[in-house]
Design an enzyme around this catalytic site. Sequence first.
Site, PDB file in Angstrom:
ATOM      1  N   GLU A 153      10.205  14.004 -25.505  1.00  0.00           N
ATOM      2  CA  GLU A 153       9.273  12.881 -25.512  1.00  0.00           C
ATOM      3  C   GLU A 153       9.087  12.347 -24.089  1.00  0.00           C
ATOM      4  OE1 GLU A 153      11.277  10.288 -28.194  1.00  0.00           O
ATOM      5  OE2 GLU A 153      11.225  11.753 -29.831  1.00  0.00           O
ATOM      6  N   PRO A 173      18.055  11.746 -36.295  1.00  0.00           N
ATOM      7  CA  PRO A 173      17.064  12.363 -37.188  1.00  0.00           C
ATOM      8  C   PRO A 173      17.040  13.886 -37.092  1.00  0.00           C
ATOM      9  CG  PRO A 173      16.116  10.447 -36.116  1.00  0.00           C
ATOM     10  CD  PRO A 173      17.436  10.703 -35.449  1.00  0.00           C
ATOM     11  N   HIS A 218      20.713   2.972 -28.099  1.00  0.00           N
ATOM     12  CA  HIS A 218      20.450   3.330 -26.713  1.00  0.00           C
ATOM     13  C   HIS A 218      21.746   3.427 -25.915  1.00  0.00           C
ATOM     14  CE1 HIS A 218      16.647   1.609 -28.113  1.00  0.00           C
ATOM     15  NE2 HIS A 218      16.040   2.247 -27.128  1.00  0.00           N
ATOM     16  N   GLU A 249      12.093  13.698 -33.545  1.00  0.00           N
ATOM     17  CA  GLU A 249      13.263  14.445 -33.076  1.00  0.00           C
ATOM     18  C   GLU A 249      13.586  15.659 -33.940  1.00  0.00           C
ATOM     19  OE1 GLU A 249      13.293  10.565 -31.139  1.00  0.00           O
ATOM     20  OE2 GLU A 249      13.118  11.150 -33.258  1.00  0.00           O
ATOM     21  N   PHE A 253      17.791   9.375 -26.037  1.00  0.00           N
ATOM     22  CA  PHE A 253      19.104   8.742 -26.111  1.00  0.00           C
ATOM     23  C   PHE A 253      19.900   9.446 -27.205  1.00  0.00           C
ATOM     24  CE2 PHE A 253      16.295   5.481 -24.481  1.00  0.00           C
ATOM     25  CZ  PHE A 253      17.043   4.853 -23.491  1.00  0.00           C
TER      26      PHE A 253
END
Length: 324
Positions: free
Chosen positions: A28, A88, A128, A59, A82
């Site tokens: 991404e 996922p 994060h 993801e 992260f």
Amino acid sequence: MGVMTLAQALNSALDMALDDPTVVLMGEDIGTTGGVFRITDGLARKHGSERVVDTPVAESGIVGAAFGMAIAGLRPIVEMQFMGFSYPAYDQVISHVARIRSRSRHRFTAPMVIRLPYGAGIGASEHHSESTEAIYAHIPGLKVVVASTPENAKGLLLAAVDDPDPVIFLEPIRAYRAARGEVPDGRYVTPIGAGMLELRGSDISLISYGAMMRETMEAAHRLVADGVSVEVIDLRSLVPLDADMVVASVRKTGRAVVIHEAPLTGGYGAEIVALIQERALYSLRAPVQRVTGWDVTVPLRLAEHHYLPSAGRIVAAARSVLEA
């Protein structure tokens, strides 16, 4: 040989990896903007958008697509922004990526790298700042490595790209620009499965990896200043683990402290402690201690320093072991 940050060393490694036409970067925002941490900055301009691919925010789809590429003969390198965003895709990793060699009876493998920026210390919120490397280290079929310095970041990443099996590549976020050091020019590899003896000593072994190496080394220097002979091990590779280095160190010193920022319960440090008691129990002069994060969600910025293990906590644990 030049001086680089850890982020620059990773960028250099990815640039060199792309010299192989089978290597593709996916993630991404990694193309146009160079990634959330700018690790891929400039690579799309140099190598093209078909080699450095901006993906949707999906993801599971990213890892699933990379897995298909890998078994078809490419060598994809995937960036999860992260570690907390990788969950996922966990089903893809454990159900397919890690199992394809076994499932196909070695007819196929997945030569791919999944880059996971991890850890606290940047004032970000949950998902994060997580350090959940133990869940990946638990899965057969995956290699798990973690960089701590610019030199081993470049060498480990190039080794991971060359590996015939999938590699989880952990990158400590707070070390991206805090860690600086000399990095050899050109292509080289740091062997996966080999730890690094950062300091030699005979009184106590401090064992750590990743971002916590900074606090571990600070603690070691404090102890050395007080006359303690300290041995420091940077594991660098969690799977496979350099068990012989750990055992040899503890057999020599008779005392050990294991340090990581992940929560205590079920953390990777427990594996190191188990290894020590299995293979070096009769050399121990005191119980092994762990210095870790707490069993809570990583707090927000104002309380984050209470969560992360400090050099002071490491020194206190070492003194407790030395005085036992």
